[in-house]
Scaffold this motif. Structure first.
Motif, mmCIF file in Angstrom:
data_model
loop_
_atom_site.group_PDB
_atom_site.id
_atom_site.type_symbol
_atom_site.label_atom_id
_atom_site.label_comp_id
_atom_site.label_asym_id
_atom_site.label_seq_id
_atom_site.Cartn_x
_atom_site.Cartn_y
_atom_site.Cartn_z
ATOM 1 N N UNK A 290 0.827 -1.214 0.000
ATOM 2 C CA UNK A 290 0.000 0.000 0.000
ATOM 3 C C UNK A 290 0.854 1.253 0.000
ATOM 4 N N UNK A 291 1.886 1.300 0.845
ATOM 5 C CA UNK A 291 2.743 2.479 0.895
ATOM 6 C C UNK A 291 3.547 2.673 -0.371
ATOM 7 N N UNK A 292 4.006 1.569 -0.972
ATOM 8 C CA UNK A 292 4.795 1.674 -2.198
ATOM 9 C C UNK A 292 3.958 2.165 -3.370
ATOM 10 N N UNK A 293 2.727 1.674 -3.461
ATOM 11 C CA UNK A 293 1.876 2.022 -4.593
ATOM 12 C C UNK A 293 1.230 3.389 -4.464
ATOM 13 N N UNK A 294 1.153 3.916 -3.268
ATOM 14 C CA UNK A 294 0.415 5.167 -3.061
ATOM 15 C C UNK A 294 1.093 6.374 -3.697
ATOM 16 N N UNK A 295 2.375 6.249 -4.061
ATOM 17 C CA UNK A 295 3.088 7.388 -4.616
ATOM 18 C C UNK A 295 2.701 7.721 -6.038
ATOM 19 N N UNK A 296 3.112 6.884 -6.973
ATOM 20 C CA UNK A 296 2.932 7.208 -8.400
ATOM 21 C C UNK A 296 2.062 6.211 -9.136
ATOM 22 N N UNK A 297 1.391 5.316 -8.425
ATOM 23 C CA UNK A 297 0.593 4.304 -9.113
ATOM 24 C C UNK A 297 -0.513 4.928 -9.953
ATOM 25 N N UNK A 298 -1.209 5.933 -9.405
ATOM 26 C CA UNK A 298 -2.333 6.530 -10.124
ATOM 27 C C UNK A 298 -1.880 7.089 -11.470
ATOM 28 N N UNK A 299 -0.766 7.842 -11.482
ATOM 29 C CA UNK A 299 -0.256 8.374 -12.744
ATOM 30 C C UNK A 299 0.266 7.263 -13.639
ATOM 31 N N UNK A 300 0.830 6.237 -13.043
ATOM 32 C CA UNK A 300 1.395 5.146 -13.833
ATOM 33 C C UNK A 300 0.353 4.403 -14.649
ATOM 34 N N UNK B 214 11.371 1.457 -13.919
ATOM 35 C CA UNK B 214 11.564 1.119 -12.508
ATOM 36 C C UNK B 214 13.037 1.300 -12.150
ATOM 37 N N UNK B 215 13.297 1.998 -11.048
ATOM 38 C CA UNK B 215 14.666 2.221 -10.584
ATOM 39 C C UNK B 215 14.781 1.742 -9.144
ATOM 40 N N UNK B 216 15.992 1.607 -8.684
ATOM 41 C CA UNK B 216 16.226 1.096 -7.328
ATOM 42 C C UNK B 216 16.580 2.242 -6.407
ATOM 43 N N UNK B 217 15.596 2.710 -5.661
ATOM 44 C CA UNK B 217 15.852 3.761 -4.689
ATOM 45 C C UNK B 217 15.625 5.151 -5.221
ATOM 46 N N UNK B 218 15.255 6.070 -4.327
ATOM 47 C CA UNK B 218 14.977 7.433 -4.725
ATOM 48 C C UNK B 218 16.239 8.188 -5.138
ATOM 49 N N UNK B 219 17.379 7.934 -4.460
ATOM 50 C CA UNK B 219 18.606 8.642 -4.803
ATOM 51 C C UNK B 219 19.027 8.385 -6.241
ATOM 52 N N UNK B 220 18.949 7.147 -6.644
ATOM 53 C CA UNK B 220 19.305 6.806 -8.000
ATOM 54 C C UNK B 220 18.335 7.439 -8.988
#
Length: 261
Positions: free
Chosen positions: A233-243, A251-257
């Motif tokens: 739920x927490x992972x999908x709540x960010x950009x799932x709607x736009x996706x 898909x990337x590994x981590x926000x810093x990257x």
């Protein structure tokens, strides 16, 4: 018995159907039935008193003429009173704006959609008891149309609450949308994505969906089911709607990257 309502610009029939579902007409129908029955009996009495003597005379004359050709038979003429259909109460919604009073369908689309939001909110807040409520199915065509952004968010919230507050799943809401506001990541298992499959033959529409069990199966051996169930739920709540509306997703590994690239 279920009731299906299509929410389109024809808001007046929708509101009428809403009022019919919310207003108990049984007591009024019973009293109106008694009035109609008494009126029917009164009509029969009038017909018998007014037409009776004349029809008796006609029947006697016809019987006398028929008696010249046959015996043991007579003609009987009586008035027939057709019972009227039971009057059913309908409801009409109009809008008063100052001294002017107009029908709902003469209002702008934005106001009509706002009125639908108000009606659905009312429906969600004032539910009938579960045993006495019929199943309600709402089919909304692109609910974001004619809506300001705050209204669209409110509309999306109301539609979700209609389902979540429904006892025993007796309210269903279906809508096609192109607006991420109406995509609820928490209910991703309820979302269907329709895609047109490429090919040389007849066009085919593919329907995609995902449920938690499918995620666990697809990620078996890479991510534990415990992590999937706790973090989905927490992972999908960010950009799932736009996706959902993207042609491609990286898909990337981590926000810093993600920020560096």
């Amino acid at each position: 018995m279920g009731r299906a309502i299509e929410c389109s610009v024809r808001v007046a029939p929708f509101l009428s159907a809403l009022l019919v579902s919310r207003v108990d007409r049984s007591q009024a129908n019973e009293q109106l039935g008694e009035i109609e029955e008494n009126a029917h009996l009164a009509r029969q009495d009038v017909h018998a008193r007014v037409y009776g003597p004349v029809l008796d005379e006609v029947a006697a004359a016809l019987s006398a003429e028929v008696g010249k050709f046959t015996t043991g038979r007579e003609v009987v003429v009586t008035p027939t009173v057709q019972a009227p259909r039971l009057a059913r109460t309908a409801f009409r919604v109009s809008i008063r704006d100052g001294a002017a009073r107009t029908s709902v369908h003469r209002q702008g689309h934005g106001f009509q959609r706002a009125l639908i939001i108000a009606a659905l909110t009312y429906l969600a807040d004032r539910r009938r008891p579960a045993d006495g409520m019929r199943t309600l199915c709402l089919a909304v065509e692109e609910p974001e149309l004619f809506q300001h952004p705050p209204q669209a968010r409110t509309f999306a919230k109301v539609l979700r609450e209609l389902v979540s507050a429904s006892p025993q799943g007796r309210t269903q809401v279906m809508y096609p949308t192109h607006n991420p506001v109406f995509i609820d990541p928490k209910g991703y298992h309820q979302i269907r994505r329709f895609c047109r499959a490429a090919g040389d033959g007849h066009p085919v529409t593919e329907v995609w969906q995902a449920v938690e069990e499918d995620l666990c199966t697809a990620l078996d051996g890479m991510v534990s089911q415990k992590v999937i169930r706790s973090r989905t739920e927490g992972t999908l709540s960010g950009a799932l709607a736009d996706g959902f509306f993207a042609h491609a997703v990286v898909l990337v590994e981590g926000r810093g990257r993600d920020q560096r690239h």
